[in-house]
Design an enzyme around this catalytic site. Structure first.
Site, short mmCIF file in Angstrom:
data_model
loop_
_atom_site.label_atom_id
_atom_site.label_comp_id
_atom_site.label_asym_id
_atom_site.label_seq_id
_atom_site.Cartn_x
_atom_site.Cartn_y
_atom_site.Cartn_z
N ASN A 40 -4.73 -6.77 -6.95
CA ASN A 40 -3.61 -6.95 -6.11
C ASN A 40 -3.75 -8.08 -5.18
O ASN A 40 -2.75 -8.82 -4.90
CB ASN A 40 -3.37 -5.61 -5.34
CG ASN A 40 -3.41 -4.34 -5.93
OD1 ASN A 40 -3.18 -4.39 -7.20
ND2 ASN A 40 -3.87 -3.26 -5.57
N ASP A 41 -4.95 -8.25 -4.55
CA ASP A 41 -4.91 -9.32 -3.53
C ASP A 41 -5.35 -10.43 -4.27
O ASP A 41 -4.88 -11.69 -4.05
CB ASP A 41 -6.04 -8.92 -2.56
CG ASP A 41 -5.46 -8.24 -1.48
OD1 ASP A 41 -4.58 -8.54 -1.04
OD2 ASP A 41 -6.20 -7.21 -0.88
N CYS A 52 -10.27 -2.46 -9.60
CA CYS A 52 -9.64 -1.37 -9.19
C CYS A 52 -8.11 -1.64 -8.78
O CYS A 52 -7.77 -1.00 -8.10
CB CYS A 52 -10.49 -1.00 -8.03
SG CYS A 52 -10.72 -2.09 -6.95
N ARG A 97 -15.34 2.06 -0.35
CA ARG A 97 -15.03 0.93 0.17
C ARG A 97 -15.16 0.74 1.54
O ARG A 97 -14.33 1.66 2.27
CB ARG A 97 -13.73 0.14 -0.33
CG ARG A 97 -13.36 -1.48 0.35
CD ARG A 97 -12.18 -1.81 -0.43
NE ARG A 97 -10.91 -1.25 0.12
CZ ARG A 97 -9.92 -1.53 -0.44
NH1 ARG A 97 -9.63 -2.34 -1.30
NH2 ARG A 97 -8.61 -1.02 0.20
N ARG A 128 -10.24 4.12 -0.71
CA ARG A 128 -9.82 3.21 0.61
C ARG A 128 -10.25 3.88 1.81
O ARG A 128 -9.30 4.63 2.24
CB ARG A 128 -8.38 2.84 0.37
CG ARG A 128 -8.07 2.00 -1.03
CD ARG A 128 -6.62 2.05 -0.94
NE ARG A 128 -6.10 0.75 -1.71
CZ ARG A 128 -5.84 0.79 -3.07
NH1 ARG A 128 -5.68 1.95 -3.82
NH2 ARG A 128 -5.70 -0.23 -3.80
N ARG A 160 2.10 -10.17 -1.64
CA ARG A 160 2.43 -8.84 -2.38
C ARG A 160 3.41 -8.03 -1.42
O ARG A 160 3.73 -7.07 -2.27
CB ARG A 160 1.04 -8.19 -2.49
CG ARG A 160 0.37 -7.70 -1.19
CD ARG A 160 -0.98 -7.07 -1.56
NE ARG A 160 -1.21 -5.92 -1.85
CZ ARG A 160 -2.35 -5.11 -1.76
NH1 ARG A 160 -3.40 -5.84 -1.61
NH2 ARG A 160 -2.41 -3.88 -2.30
N GLU A 206 -11.72 -10.34 -4.86
CA GLU A 206 -10.14 -10.46 -4.85
C GLU A 206 -9.68 -11.73 -3.79
O GLU A 206 -8.47 -11.62 -3.54
CB GLU A 206 -9.79 -9.13 -3.89
CG GLU A 206 -10.30 -8.74 -2.61
CD GLU A 206 -10.08 -7.59 -2.11
OE1 GLU A 206 -8.92 -6.72 -2.43
OE2 GLU A 206 -10.64 -7.26 -1.01
N HIS A 256 0.83 -1.28 -0.13
CA HIS A 256 -0.03 0.03 -0.22
C HIS A 256 0.74 1.24 -0.15
O HIS A 256 0.31 2.36 -0.46
CB HIS A 256 -0.92 0.01 1.01
CG HIS A 256 -2.10 -0.79 0.98
ND1 HIS A 256 -2.23 -2.34 1.15
CD2 HIS A 256 -3.24 -0.90 0.17
CE1 HIS A 256 -3.35 -2.75 0.77
NE2 HIS A 256 -3.91 -1.63 0.09
C1 PEP Z 1 -6.81 -4.91 -4.44
O1 PEP Z 1 -6.63 -5.77 -3.82
O2 PEP Z 1 -6.53 -4.95 -5.73
C2 PEP Z 1 -7.29 -3.78 -4.06
C3 PEP Z 1 -7.66 -2.59 -4.91
O3 PEP Z 1 -7.37 -3.53 -2.74
P1 PEP Z 1 -6.12 -3.08 -1.98
O4 PEP Z 1 -4.96 -2.99 -2.76
O5 PEP Z 1 -6.33 -1.92 -1.02
O6 PEP Z 1 -5.75 -4.39 -1.09
MG MG Z 2 -7.42 -5.79 -1.86
#
Ligand code: PEP
Ligand code: MG
Length: 555
Positions: A456-457, A504, A334, A298, A467, A433, A191
């Site tokens: 991302n997740d 996203c 979110r 977020r 990650r 995710e 993040h």
């Molecule tokens: C993701 O997981 O792709 C996402 C957008 O949420 P975050 O990166 O905040 O976990």
């Molecule tokens: Mg996520």
């Protein structure tokens, strides 16, 4: 000149003096001093105190302008605490009586005061423990000439160097002076990196032991395109990178011509390009890049910027401002996704062996419904002032949706009874995710109004690649066939039920993927603001019907 190689984050080139940012307050050492040195340690402390008070004045004035008196007050409280006679006497007594160095005396005083506050009955007083730690850290940073993240006493452009930065530390940086950062550790998908991108702040991470303490004070240049840091650059390197920066700035200017244009392909397929935000200040950049809404707010960063739970009223004001500023475009809020690398101390989440698979996101909210309800009530009330959508993170079970929707209904009922307005038809969506959510997306699609794929997740959980782990960064591949097939399946299942699908995660801003997303019929892409116009340019140059069959045949 020395050249260090790491991973470049954000697009950009930054120049500045390298300043160490020391964050490890707990590694302070006690040093015995000679009796005759006591006075010089005391004057070190007094000098640091003067400097800290000046910094707090600056911060108060900044905050007054940016966020109003209510939030600026904290810096006044800190000033009072630093000037507190008992606090100062304790530090000076430890220096004199225990023949300790000033740094240790501040640290010990802080510990003693923190304990005192923590043992108090009132929750308000308990929270003052964090303030004592803050002011003590500020004093130690001033004394050692370390950079305080929120202000630079030198008023020069600086680049921060440190082992690692947490997302909340990054948010505290004073962007007027701090032009970039370089770190020993770090991962492209953390993040911190995601935030750096949306702040448009160049950074080079994962430098390992190339980053040496003796670079402190050197002039450095960060070139995030090349993933390079130039320490004490020679003249020709400075000239070359200045030219490169000018060219990049010009390209960015050219992208402005895409403002006001539709997000539509050559053959007329529409896609909605939105921005991701983490606080209300980001909205200016969203308007500036002409995004068609906020695809991901977020909200956990609202909690991270505070020392205790934000109240319903505080959150309501933030969401309402977002809704009004973005109206008529949508704002997708979110709900709290705390946990994993987004730890918030007052949540008191015990250390876990595997936090990204642990107590996080919707799991916390369903387990602590009061926190969830406070946020939902705030979001619902704000929905009366614009186009707000609710997005629930980390779903892996149908039951989590049912329970969340029940709680939303409960909140609506309460608001109605209290005579408070909200959007009766507010849309409720979920993050896709987890691989489980992908595999049951046909079932989940019947329960919600939209999907937003968090790649991302999804990549982390599907490819079993943490990650956050810089050792296996190279394995974090959002273009893996497994991921593309998952996105395809989610789109098919969503569209069968007539609901929309957005992406996203960070991959949304990768222009090499745009053609694939268009071919799959993705309805929305949401990304850090600086990328929106570049993706618009890409979308407007694609003829989907000419490429779609070939792309789909490969998946
Ligand atoms: C993701 O997981 O792709 C996402 C957008 O949420 P975050 O990166 O905040 O976990
Ligand atoms: Mg996520």
């Amino acid at each position: 000149m020395k050249v260090l190689k790491g991973i470049g984050i954000s697009d950009g080139i930054a120049f500045g003096k390298l300043r160490a940012y020391r964050k490890d307050f707990f590694s302070i050492h006690s040093m015995r001093i000679f009796k005759e040195d006591s006075e010089s340690e005391i004057s070190k402390f007094k000098h640091a105190k003067e400097l800290a008070l000046k910094q707090l004045d600056v911060l108060y004035n900044h905050a007054l302008k940016d966020v109003g008196e209510e939030h600026a007050m904290i810096f006044d409280v800190h000033k009072m605490m630093i000037e507190d006679i008992d606090y100062s006497n304790s530090i000076m007594n430890i220096i004199r009586d225990e023949k300790a160095n000033a740094e240790y005396a501040i640290w010990l005083t802080s510990r003693n005061f923190e304990k005192k506050f923590e043992s108090m009955e009132s929750e308000y007083m308990q929270q003052r423990a964090a303030d004592v730690r803050d002011i003590s850290r500020r004093l130690i940073n001033c004394m050692n000439n370390y950079v305080q993240t929120d202000v630079s006493s030198e008023k020069k452009e600086i680049i921060i160097g440190c082992d690692d930065l947490s997302p909340s530390e990054l948010l505290e940086l004073n962007r007027n002076y701090v032009k970039g950062f370089i770190t020993i550790l770090g991962s492209r998908n953390s993040h911190t990196s995601i935030l750096a991108k949306s702040m448009n702040m160049p950074a080079i991470i994962s430098l390992g032991d190339q980053l040496k303490p003796d670079f402190e004070g050197c002039n450095v240049i960060i070139d995030s395109f090349a993933g390079a840091v130039y320490v004490s650059p020679d003249r020709s390197t400075i000239r070359r990178l200045k030219r490169k920066k000018e060219m990049y700035d010009k390209q960015q200017e050219l992208l402005s011509s895409f403002k006001g244009k539709d997000d539509v392909t050559l053959d007329g397929q529409k896609i909605t390009l939105c921005a991701n935000v983490s606080n209300i200040l980001d909205i200016e950049a969203v308007r500036d890049c002409d995004a068609s809404g906020i695809g991901l707010f977020r909200s956990e960063f609202i909690y991270m910027g505070k020392r205790s739970y934000p109240t319903e009223e505080e959150q309501f004001k933030i969401y309402k401002t977002a809704a009004e500023k973005m109206s008529p475009e949508h704002v997708t809020i979110r709900t709290l996704d705390v946990g994993a690398d987004k730890q918030i101390s007052y949540f008191d989440i015990p250390k876990e062996p595997n936090p990204s698979m642990g107590y996080r996101g919707i799991r916390v909210c369903l387990d602590r419904p009061n926190i969830f309800k406070t946020q939902l009530r705030a979001i619902l009330r704000a929905s009366a002032f614009g186009n707000i959508r609710i997005l629930i993170p980390m779903i892996s079970l149908l039951d989590e949706i049912i329970r969340s929707k029940n709680i939303i209904e409960e909140c609506k009922k309460e608001l109605k009874e209290e005579g408070l307005k909200y959007d009766e038809d507010i849309q409720i969506g979920i993050m896709i995710e987890t691989p489980a959510a992908v595999m049951i997306s046909d079932v989940l699609a019947k329960e919600v109004d939209f999907f937003s794929i968090g790649t991302n997740d999804l990549v982390q959980y599907s490819l079993a690649v943490d990650r956050q782990n810089d050792k296996i960064n190279f394995m974090f591949n959002p273009q893996h066939m497994a991921i593309l097939r998952m996105i395809k399946l989610v789109c098919e299942n969503a569209h069968k039920e007539g609901i929309s699908v957005g992406i996203c995660g960070e991959i949304a801003s990768d222009d090499k993927m745009t053609e694939i997303f268009l071919s799959l019929g993705v309805d929305e892409l949401s990304m850090s603001s600086p990328f929106v116009l570049g993706i618009r340019r890409k979308v407007r140059g694609v003829n989907v019907s000419a490429i779609k069959d070939e792309i789909l045949s490969k998946l």
